[in-house]
Design a protein around this motif. Structure first.
Motif, PDB file in Angstrom:
ATOM      1  N   MET A   1       0.872  -1.180  -0.042  1.00  0.00           N
ATOM      2  CA  MET A   1      -0.149  -0.028  -0.065  1.00  0.00           C
ATOM      3  C   MET A   1       0.815   1.298  -0.135  1.00  0.00           C
ATOM      4  SD  MET A   1      -3.464   0.586   2.306  1.00  0.00           S
ATOM      5  CE  MET A   1      -2.926   1.710   3.517  1.00  0.00           C
ATOM      6  N   ARG A   2       2.166   1.192  -0.138  1.00  0.00           N
ATOM      7  CA  ARG A   2       3.019   2.188   0.018  1.00  0.00           C
ATOM      8  C   ARG A   2       2.637   3.236  -1.197  1.00  0.00           C
ATOM      9  NH1 ARG A   2       4.904   3.184   4.546  1.00  0.00           N
ATOM     10  NH2 ARG A   2       5.891   1.245   5.501  1.00  0.00           N
ATOM     11  N   SER A   3       2.346   2.739  -2.375  1.00  0.00           N
ATOM     12  CA  SER A   3       1.767   3.595  -3.423  1.00  0.00           C
ATOM     13  C   SER A   3       0.801   4.474  -2.967  1.00  0.00           C
ATOM     14  CB  SER A   3       1.351   2.834  -4.784  1.00  0.00           C
ATOM     15  OG  SER A   3       0.741   1.966  -4.719  1.00  0.00           O
ATOM     16  N   ASN A   4      -0.205   4.206  -2.156  1.00  0.00           N
ATOM     17  CA  ASN A   4      -1.335   5.148  -1.923  1.00  0.00           C
ATOM     18  C   ASN A   4      -1.409   5.565  -0.463  1.00  0.00           C
ATOM     19  OD1 ASN A   4      -2.382   2.371  -0.844  1.00  0.00           O
ATOM     20  ND2 ASN A   4      -4.311   3.458  -0.912  1.00  0.00           N
ATOM     21  N   GLU A   5      -0.442   5.281   0.365  1.00  0.00           N
ATOM     22  CA  GLU A   5      -0.507   5.657   1.758  1.00  0.00           C
ATOM     23  C   GLU A   5      -0.570   7.025   2.073  1.00  0.00           C
ATOM     24  OE1 GLU A   5       3.180   4.617   4.347  1.00  0.00           O
ATOM     25  OE2 GLU A   5       4.162   5.317   2.456  1.00  0.00           O
ATOM     26  N   ASN A   6      -0.271   7.955   1.161  1.00  0.00           N
ATOM     27  CA  ASN A   6      -0.459   9.519   1.362  1.00  0.00           C
ATOM     28  C   ASN A   6      -1.304  10.133   0.262  1.00  0.00           C
ATOM     29  OD1 ASN A   6       1.106   9.606   3.720  1.00  0.00           O
ATOM     30  ND2 ASN A   6       2.958   9.287   2.275  1.00  0.00           N
ATOM     31  N   THR A   7      -2.280   9.085  -0.248  1.00  0.00           N
ATOM     32  CA  THR A   7      -3.144   9.682  -1.229  1.00  0.00           C
ATOM     33  C   THR A   7      -4.662   9.711  -0.884  1.00  0.00           C
ATOM     34  OG1 THR A   7      -1.610   8.742  -2.838  1.00  0.00           O
ATOM     35  CG2 THR A   7      -4.111   9.140  -3.485  1.00  0.00           C
ATOM     36  N   LEU A   8      -5.319  10.950  -1.086  1.00  0.00           N
ATOM     37  CA  LEU A   8      -6.784  10.829  -0.622  1.00  0.00           C
ATOM     38  C   LEU A   8      -7.459  11.166  -1.995  1.00  0.00           C
ATOM     39  CD1 LEU A   8      -8.429  12.957   2.095  1.00  0.00           C
ATOM     40  CD2 LEU A   8      -8.862  13.562  -0.280  1.00  0.00           C
ATOM     41  N   LEU A   9      -8.553  10.517  -2.435  1.00  0.00           N
ATOM     42  CA  LEU A   9      -9.224  11.281  -3.574  1.00  0.00           C
ATOM     43  C   LEU A   9     -10.449  11.635  -3.352  1.00  0.00           C
ATOM     44  CD1 LEU A   9      -8.249   7.921  -5.727  1.00  0.00           C
ATOM     45  CD2 LEU A   9      -7.352  10.030  -5.843  1.00  0.00           C
ATOM     46  N   LEU A  10     -10.950  12.816  -3.607  1.00  0.00           N
ATOM     47  CA  LEU A  10     -12.039  13.412  -3.403  1.00  0.00           C
ATOM     48  C   LEU A  10     -12.842  13.530  -4.402  1.00  0.00           C
ATOM     49  CD1 LEU A  10     -13.842  15.294  -1.393  1.00  0.00           C
ATOM     50  CD2 LEU A  10     -12.508  17.233  -1.904  1.00  0.00           C
ATOM     51  N   GLY A  11     -14.093  12.871  -4.443  1.00  0.00           N
ATOM     52  CA  GLY A  11     -15.205  12.772  -5.333  1.00  0.00           C
ATOM     53  C   GLY A  11     -16.221  13.765  -4.959  1.00  0.00           C
ATOM     54  N   GLN A 164      -9.904   7.298 -21.870  1.00  0.00           N
ATOM     55  CA  GLN A 164     -10.195   8.594 -22.072  1.00  0.00           C
ATOM     56  C   GLN A 164     -11.698   9.062 -21.313  1.00  0.00           C
ATOM     57  OE1 GLN A 164      -8.432  11.414 -22.778  1.00  0.00           O
ATOM     58  NE2 GLN A 164      -6.654   9.629 -23.080  1.00  0.00           N
ATOM     59  N   TRP A 165     -12.591   7.850 -21.717  1.00  0.00           N
ATOM     60  CA  TRP A 165     -13.933   7.958 -21.008  1.00  0.00           C
ATOM     61  C   TRP A 165     -13.615   7.996 -19.453  1.00  0.00           C
ATOM     62  CZ3 TRP A 165     -16.744   4.757 -17.871  1.00  0.00           C
ATOM     63  CH2 TRP A 165     -18.082   5.208 -17.723  1.00  0.00           C
ATOM     64  N   LEU A 166     -13.007   7.092 -18.947  1.00  0.00           N
ATOM     65  CA  LEU A 166     -12.859   6.887 -17.442  1.00  0.00           C
ATOM     66  C   LEU A 166     -12.125   8.306 -16.947  1.00  0.00           C
ATOM     67  CD1 LEU A 166     -11.385   3.198 -16.746  1.00  0.00           C
ATOM     68  CD2 LEU A 166     -13.416   4.377 -15.908  1.00  0.00           C
ATOM     69  N   LEU A 167     -11.109   8.755 -17.615  1.00  0.00           N
ATOM     70  CA  LEU A 167     -10.680   9.981 -17.352  1.00  0.00           C
ATOM     71  C   LEU A 167     -11.659  11.228 -17.189  1.00  0.00           C
ATOM     72  CD1 LEU A 167      -7.237   9.809 -18.977  1.00  0.00           C
ATOM     73  CD2 LEU A 167      -7.631   9.677 -16.435  1.00  0.00           C
ATOM     74  N   GLU A 168     -12.573  11.151 -18.103  1.00  0.00           N
ATOM     75  CA  GLU A 168     -13.723  12.486 -18.334  1.00  0.00           C
ATOM     76  C   GLU A 168     -14.652  12.222 -17.102  1.00  0.00           C
ATOM     77  OE1 GLU A 168     -15.469  11.915 -22.044  1.00  0.00           O
ATOM     78  OE2 GLU A 168     -13.593  12.364 -23.278  1.00  0.00           O
ATOM     79  N   GLN A 169     -14.961  10.918 -16.933  1.00  0.00           N
ATOM     80  CA  GLN A 169     -16.077  10.503 -15.979  1.00  0.00           C
ATOM     81  C   GLN A 169     -15.225  11.032 -14.535  1.00  0.00           C
ATOM     82  OE1 GLN A 169     -19.155   9.666 -16.541  1.00  0.00           O
ATOM     83  NE2 GLN A 169     -18.418  10.016 -18.524  1.00  0.00           N
ATOM     84  N   THR A 170     -14.151  10.825 -14.266  1.00  0.00           N
ATOM     85  CA  THR A 170     -13.574  11.030 -12.934  1.00  0.00           C
ATOM     86  C   THR A 170     -12.852  12.305 -12.974  1.00  0.00           C
ATOM     87  OG1 THR A 170     -11.353   9.854 -13.674  1.00  0.00           O
ATOM     88  CG2 THR A 170     -13.403   8.655 -12.438  1.00  0.00           C
ATOM     89  N   SER A 171     -12.840  13.211 -13.869  1.00  0.00           N
ATOM     90  CA  SER A 171     -12.309  14.441 -13.974  1.00  0.00           C
ATOM     91  C   SER A 171     -12.404  15.382 -12.805  1.00  0.00           C
ATOM     92  CB  SER A 171     -12.681  15.272 -15.350  1.00  0.00           C
ATOM     93  OG  SER A 171     -13.830  15.332 -15.198  1.00  0.00           O
ATOM     94  N   HIS A 172     -13.455  15.230 -12.042  1.00  0.00           N
ATOM     95  CA  HIS A 172     -13.913  15.958 -10.938  1.00  0.00           C
ATOM     96  C   HIS A 172     -13.135  15.407  -9.547  1.00  0.00           C
ATOM     97  CE1 HIS A 172     -16.501  12.432 -10.482  1.00  0.00           C
ATOM     98  NE2 HIS A 172     -16.674  12.751  -9.318  1.00  0.00           N
ATOM     99  N   VAL A 173     -12.511  14.441  -9.650  1.00  0.00           N
ATOM    100  CA  VAL A 173     -11.805  13.844  -8.697  1.00  0.00           C
ATOM    101  C   VAL A 173     -10.609  14.558  -8.246  1.00  0.00           C
ATOM    102  CG1 VAL A 173     -10.700  11.728  -7.623  1.00  0.00           C
ATOM    103  CG2 VAL A 173     -12.916  11.655  -8.833  1.00  0.00           C
ATOM    104  N   GLU A 174     -10.494  14.927  -7.036  1.00  0.00           N
ATOM    105  CA  GLU A 174      -9.201  15.702  -6.810  1.00  0.00           C
ATOM    106  C   GLU A 174      -8.245  14.572  -6.013  1.00  0.00           C
ATOM    107  OE1 GLU A 174      -9.713  19.801  -4.840  1.00  0.00           O
ATOM    108  OE2 GLU A 174     -11.755  19.378  -5.191  1.00  0.00           O
ATOM    109  N   GLU A 175      -6.741  14.720  -6.451  1.00  0.00           N
ATOM    110  CA  GLU A 175      -5.871  14.028  -5.586  1.00  0.00           C
ATOM    111  C   GLU A 175      -5.403  14.591  -4.614  1.00  0.00           C
ATOM    112  OE1 GLU A 175      -1.919  11.492  -6.098  1.00  0.00           O
ATOM    113  OE2 GLU A 175      -3.211  11.464  -7.718  1.00  0.00           O
ATOM    114  N   LYS A 176      -5.295  14.502  -3.218  1.00  0.00           N
ATOM    115  CA  LYS A 176      -4.957  15.476  -2.183  1.00  0.00           C
ATOM    116  C   LYS A 176      -3.891  14.645  -1.377  1.00  0.00           C
ATOM    117  CE  LYS A 176      -8.465  18.623  -2.104  1.00  0.00           C
ATOM    118  NZ  LYS A 176      -9.411  19.431  -1.241  1.00  0.00           N
TER     119      LYS A 176
END
Length: 186
Positions: A1-11, A164-176
């Protein structure tokens, strides 16, 4: 889980945060349910075993585990804890060392950008009809059946158009940046 241990995804409706020791008590309560155990092919664990599992997953580079929080509750959380906002979890397993573009997923999430995944697999108990219906609805195709493990494997291969469709559908998601994970007490 090291790759996401400091990742917050806000939808819009959910917030994904790394699975930390803070989340274990509520997760442990959920997993006492015989129905959840059956649907997830899980065995009941003691609370200490659950803490140990959380620690091992946190250290495992081949697993990304997020806790799903109710975004509305989380954003109004002045007097509430993350634990009280929990709504579920999302797991991504990097299971094939020979194919780094393949990840086993338990719920659909945009893991496409950060990890470079183009294939997602879901292994579902043969009797778990709600999950089978959900993955079929998400255009996963059945690729294998294991009578030994009593599970069905579904796969979704993401081509450039779907990406591309997935990226459009999730464009509102913020990575913090999530809080520093080194302060965990368990």
């Amino acid at each position: 889980m090291r790759s996401n241990e400091n990742t917050l995804l806000l939808g819009k409706k959910v917030v994904l945060v790394p699975y930390t020791a803070e989340h274990v008590p509520r997760y442990h309560e959920w997993m006492k349910s015989e129905e959840l155990q059956r649907l997830t092919a899980s065995e009941p664990l003691t609370l200490e075993q659950e803490y140990s599992m959380q620690r091992s997953w946190r250290e495992d580079a081949a697993k990304c585990t997020f806790i799903v929080l109710d975004a509305e509750k989380w954003q109004a959380q002045l007097s509430t804890t993350e634990e009280s906002c929990m709504a579920g979890d999302v797991n991504l397993f990097l299971t094939d060392l020979g194919d780094p573009s393949l990840g086993e997923i338990e719920i659909m999430i945009a893991g496409v950008t950060k990890l470079g995944l183009t294939k997602f697999e879901a292994k579902i108990g043969q009797g778990n009809e709600p999950s089978i219906r959900m993955f079929r609805k998400l255009h996963f195709e059945q690729v294998a059946v294991s009578s030994v493990f009593q599970e069905v494997t579904f796969r979704l291969t993401v081509n450039e158009h779907e990406r591309q469709w997935l990226l459009e559908q999730t464009s509102h998601v913020e990575e913090k940046c999530y809080r520093d994970g080194s302060s965990e007490s368990h």
